[in-house]
Design an enzyme around this catalytic site. Structure first.
Site, PDB file in Angstrom:
ATOM      1  CG  ASN A 113      -0.281  -0.019   2.475  1.00  0.00           C
ATOM      2  OD1 ASN A 113       0.810  -0.166   2.678  1.00  0.00           O
ATOM      3  ND2 ASN A 113      -1.217   0.399   3.630  1.00  0.00           N
ATOM      4  CG  HIS A 116       4.103   3.110   8.315  1.00  0.00           C
ATOM      5  ND1 HIS A 116       2.796   2.656   8.877  1.00  0.00           N
ATOM      6  CD2 HIS A 116       4.754   4.217   9.200  1.00  0.00           C
ATOM      7  CE1 HIS A 116       2.959   2.751  10.230  1.00  0.00           C
ATOM      8  NE2 HIS A 116       3.885   3.628  10.443  1.00  0.00           N
ATOM      9  CD  GLU A 127       5.257   4.174  13.592  1.00  0.00           C
ATOM     10  OE1 GLU A 127       5.150   4.995  12.797  1.00  0.00           O
ATOM     11  OE2 GLU A 127       4.161   3.481  13.949  1.00  0.00           O
TER      12      GLU A 127
HETATM   13  P1  CMP Z   1       0.762   0.248   7.804  1.00  0.00           P
HETATM   14  O1  CMP Z   1       0.016   1.386   8.034  1.00  0.00           O
HETATM   15  O2  CMP Z   1       2.183   0.215   7.248  1.00  0.00           O
HETATM   16  O3  CMP Z   1       0.513  -0.459   9.076  1.00  0.00           O
HETATM   17  C1  CMP Z   1       0.537  -1.935   9.113  1.00  0.00           C
HETATM   18  C2  CMP Z   1       0.291  -2.625   7.645  1.00  0.00           C
HETATM   19  O4  CMP Z   1      -0.105  -3.785   7.519  1.00  0.00           O
HETATM   20  C3  CMP Z   1      -0.621  -1.747   6.955  1.00  0.00           C
HETATM   21  O5  CMP Z   1      -0.123  -0.651   6.648  1.00  0.00           O
HETATM   22  C4  CMP Z   1      -0.785  -2.881   5.836  1.00  0.00           C
HETATM   23  O6  CMP Z   1       0.030  -2.581   4.596  1.00  0.00           O
HETATM   24  C5  CMP Z   1      -0.791  -4.130   6.318  1.00  0.00           C
HETATM   25  N1  CMP Z   1      -2.109  -5.158   6.511  1.00  0.00           N
HETATM   26  C6  CMP Z   1      -2.319  -5.792   5.910  1.00  0.00           C
HETATM   27  N2  CMP Z   1      -3.562  -6.445   6.148  1.00  0.00           N
HETATM   28  C7  CMP Z   1      -4.051  -5.551   7.107  1.00  0.00           C
HETATM   29  C8  CMP Z   1      -5.454  -5.454   7.870  1.00  0.00           C
HETATM   30  N3  CMP Z   1      -6.350  -6.340   7.791  1.00  0.00           N
HETATM   31  N4  CMP Z   1      -5.616  -4.467   8.460  1.00  0.00           N
HETATM   32  C9  CMP Z   1      -4.622  -3.453   8.757  1.00  0.00           C
HETATM   33  N5  CMP Z   1      -3.350  -3.469   8.160  1.00  0.00           N
HETATM   34  C10 CMP Z   1      -2.986  -4.671   7.362  1.00  0.00           C
END
Ligand code: CMP
Length: 140
Positions: A113, A116, A127
């Site tokens: 995605n 972060h 962090e």
């Molecule tokens: P990030 O903001 O980096 O924090 C945790 C990451 O886990 C999130 O972005 C997503 O890329 C990943 N992720 C995968 N599955 C889930 C989910 N069901 N809910 C939240 N984060 C998820």
């Protein structure tokens, strides 16, 4: 108030050669990059960073993805930086991200995605300190 937040440009966005376009969005929104480095995270580094998700079903895939290629970690500084960065990123799941957000424009899946960003002042503090010593942050 002026805040600092941790931003990570994830392996998918680095692989797409989108580092500059993403940083440009931060700068155009008034956020300043006050620290930055490129890293290829180890499993220990990625797992420690996402320790709060250790018991979640997606943890293993998350660590696998975050160690799949280099990332760019940055400290962004500015007025209301934590919320501003989250607005720029859009929803965690790119399929739910508002048009014009970074995830809507650069991300394909909830795992890959693109970015972060810290979600609260407490997580921003943890962090930022996880990746940067205080002498690596350059206020300006
Ligand atoms: P990030 O903001 O980096 O924090 C945790 C990451 O886990 C999130 O972005 C997503 O890329 C990943 N992720 C995968 N599955 C889930 C989910 N069901 N809910 C939240 N984060 C998820």
């Amino acid at each position: 108030a002026t805040e600092r937040t941790l931003s990570i440009i994830k392996p998918d966005a680095v692989a797409k050669n989108a580092i500059g376009e993403i940083i440009s969005r931060f700068e155009k929104a008034g956020l300043k990059v006050v620290a930055a480095k490129m890293l290829h995270l180890s499993e220990e580094q990625a797992g420690g960073f996402y320790a709060e998700h250790k018991e979640r079903p997606f943890f293993k895939d998350l660590v696998g993805f975050m160690t799949s290629g280099p990332v760019v970690v940055q400290v962004l500084e500015g007025d209301d930086a934590i919320a501003k960065n989250r607005d720029l990123m859009g929803a965690t799941n790119p399929k739910e991200a508002a048009p014009g957000t970074i995830r809507a424009d650069f991300a394909e899946t909830i795992d890959a995605n693109a970015v972060h960003g810290s979600d609260s002042p407490a997580s921003a503090e943890r962090e930022v300190a996880y990746f940067f010593n205080s002498d690596e942050i350059c206020p300006r």
